[in-house]
Design a protein around this motif. Structure first.
Motif: not given
Length: 556
Positions: A518-526
């Motif tokens: 759940n690090c920010y670089k691995n997350l995206a909003l869709l």
């Protein structure tokens, strides 16, 4: 499905960004024409939107992908449509057939024994209602009164509470707290259809949906009301209630105005004089008769924000003013809004029930079940004076968890029972957590942030994405991790690059497919539909661009 459509289109390969942009441009033109009072142009654009291929595609996507009710079937048992079935449904919407009867199901009201009836249309009728709603909603968004907050895009319960605070913070007021008896079930069809003032073919569709009947131990006719469970029903209820605020304003004066705040079928009327409140109550009762409604006598009360039995409950909040100041020359009052006693009792009862149902479950399963309930309840009340309430909830939940731990190990002493399930954390004290750091969220971890009320004349159809994107990132119901990602992505979906709106379902995507990363670089909003598309096409999101990745690792 025609062979042409099978070869020409694939659902996930459609130009969704262009489709959504073109539909919104039509809606914005409807909104602006309605603002200027150009009825002829409004009707012309509504017909154009309903007949358009792009409008039909958006309507089908909303009910078959975005809507949570996509897994609920009507009387035909159809649900969870495939991509090919969605295209076929969009093609069939060019000619909307006669609606089928509704499926009646009963759901319990929260904290009560009585049940609420839901009437579920078949999937095809839901898509047709969504298509008509696309054309009607922008017209009425330009007409609705400023202090109507329920069932409207871009508005929330917190906006209604902020409106009440702004009304009473300068001067104590008398309050009429009202509730409409059976609002959805008793609206007059004749009065509603006269009020809509839509083109004839839209009124014929609305009349057919209102009169189609329900199946509940046999066929029953529907002579009154709008079916709860229909896509267009909330909008029709708002149209039926439109005009109450303007009607009550005429009873007040510039020195003693009468303010009204509506949220669905609940409302409050605020006025400085008791006589104004009594006149307002009589005026509302007479006005409601014109649309076939009446006030609930037991739930309609009059009180004051400061004097006597001060304070009232609205939307789960308790609103009250308290005397302040030691000396008479400086004596005044302060306005405090807190979670209501009923909301606190209902929340504690739910937590207690979850703990009781997990007596034999692992600690991790109990934590995973409790955390969403705690976080959701705290976010709802995070914009008011809730810090003391959050601390009290944590204290009472601790004793439920302590009894849960003792019941699992009756032969252990208190110290050993606590040490088995609680961990010491510097700066936070004892945390209910597993050995692998999965911990229970505390209520008092939620920060208190004042909610900024939406501007009275604003609507998502005005196209001001800077304003609405900023509001979305500050919405109390949005998780902090999503709010931060929303700012990083400048309010846009990482897949289609369209701005998020308050009506969109925003989902968290893991780029590498690992839910534990759940690090920010691995997350995206869709968008929810974009999330489905990413997995269906086996692509990965990278800085807003879909890149083919044959070694795609799985769902995110």
């Amino acid at each position: 499905m025609s062979p042409y459509l099978q070869t020409r289109y694939r659902w996930n390969e459609l130009p969704w960004k262009r489709i959504q942009s073109n539909v919104f441009k039509l809606q914005r033109r409807i909104y602006r024409a309605s603002q200027s009072g150009d009825v002829k142009t409004v009707h012309k654009l509504q017909r154009l939107l309903i007949k358009s291929w792009y409008g039909r595609l958006i309507a089908v996507r909303r009910v078959t992908q975005d809507n949570q009710g996509k897994k609920t079937a009507g009387i035909d048992g159809v649900k969870n449509l495939t991509a090919t079935q969605r295209l076929l449904m969009a093609q069939q919407l060019s000619q909307i057939p006669k609606p089928r009867p509704l499926r009646r199901i009963w759901i319990p009201k929260p904290g009560k024994r009585e049940k609420r009836p839901l009437s579920i249309p078949v999937m095809h009728d839901r898509a047709a209602q969504s298509l008509v709603k696309l054309s009607l909603e922008p017209e009425w968004e330009a007409k609705f009164e400023p202090n109507v907050y329920g069932f409207r895009p871009g508005r929330s319960c917190q906006d209604a509470i902020a409106a009440i605070f702004r009304t009473i913070c300068q001067r104590p007021k008398y309050v009429l707290e009202g509730d409409i008896r059976g609002c959805f079930n008793n609206i007059s069809h004749r009065a509603l259809l006269e009020k809509v003032q839509a083109p004839p073919f839209i009124r014929r569709l609305l009349r057919a949906w209102l009169k189609c009947g329900v199946l509940d131990r046999g066929f029953q006719t529907t002579d009154r009301g709008t079916p709860q469970g229909g896509v267009i029903s909330p909008l029709l209820a708002l149209i039926a209630l439109h005009g109450v605020e303007s009607h009550l304003k005429l009873l007040g004066t510039q020195k003693n105005p009468i303010h009204t705040v509506f949220y669905a079928d609940d409302f409050v009327v605020l006025a400085p004089r008791l006589s104004d409140i009594q006149r307002a109550k009589e005026a509302i009762e007479q006005w409601m008769k014109t649309v076939g409604l009446e006030l609930h006598p037991q739930k309609t009360t009059i009180c004051h924000t400061l004097k006597g039995q001060a304070g009232f409950d609205f939307l789960g909040f308790h609103i009250k003013q308290y005397s302040a100041g030691k000396y008479a020359s400086k004596r005044g009052y302060k306005t405090l809004i807190k979670p209501s006693q009923e909301s606190k009792q209902r929340h504690l009862a739910r937590l207690k029930e979850i703990v009781a149902n997990h007596k034999a479950a692992p600690q991790a399963a109990l934590i995973a079940r409790l955390n969403p309930v705690i976080v959701g309840w705290c976010r709802y009340f995070s914009s008011v004076v809730s810090k003391a309430t959050f601390a009290a909830m944590d204290a009472q939940l601790f004793w439920h968890l302590f009894r849960w731990a003792k019941s699992r190990h009756p032969n252990l002493n208190t110290h050993d029972s606590v040490s088995r399930y609680w961990r010491v954390n510097q700066g936070r004290g004892w945390l209910f957590a597993t050995t692998d750091q999965l911990r229970l969220r505390r209520h008092n971890e939620t920060p208190i942030r004042r909610h900024v009320k939406v501007r009275a004349t604003r609507s998502p159809f005005d196209g001001d994405w800077v304003y609405w994107g900023t509001r979305l990132s500050r919405y109390p119901g949005l998780a902090p991790i999503k709010a931060k990602l929303l700012k990083q992505q400048q309010g846009k979906c990482a897949n289609c690059r369209l701005y998020f709106t308050s009506e969109d379902d925003i989902e968290l995507h893991h780029r590498d497919g690992r839910h534990d990363n759940n690090c920010y670089k691995n997350l995206a909003l869709l968008h929810r539909h974009c999330h489905d598309q990413v997995h269906a096409t086996r692509t990965t999101v990278s800085d807003g661009i879909l890149d083919n990745e044959p070694s795609w690792r799985g769902a995110g």
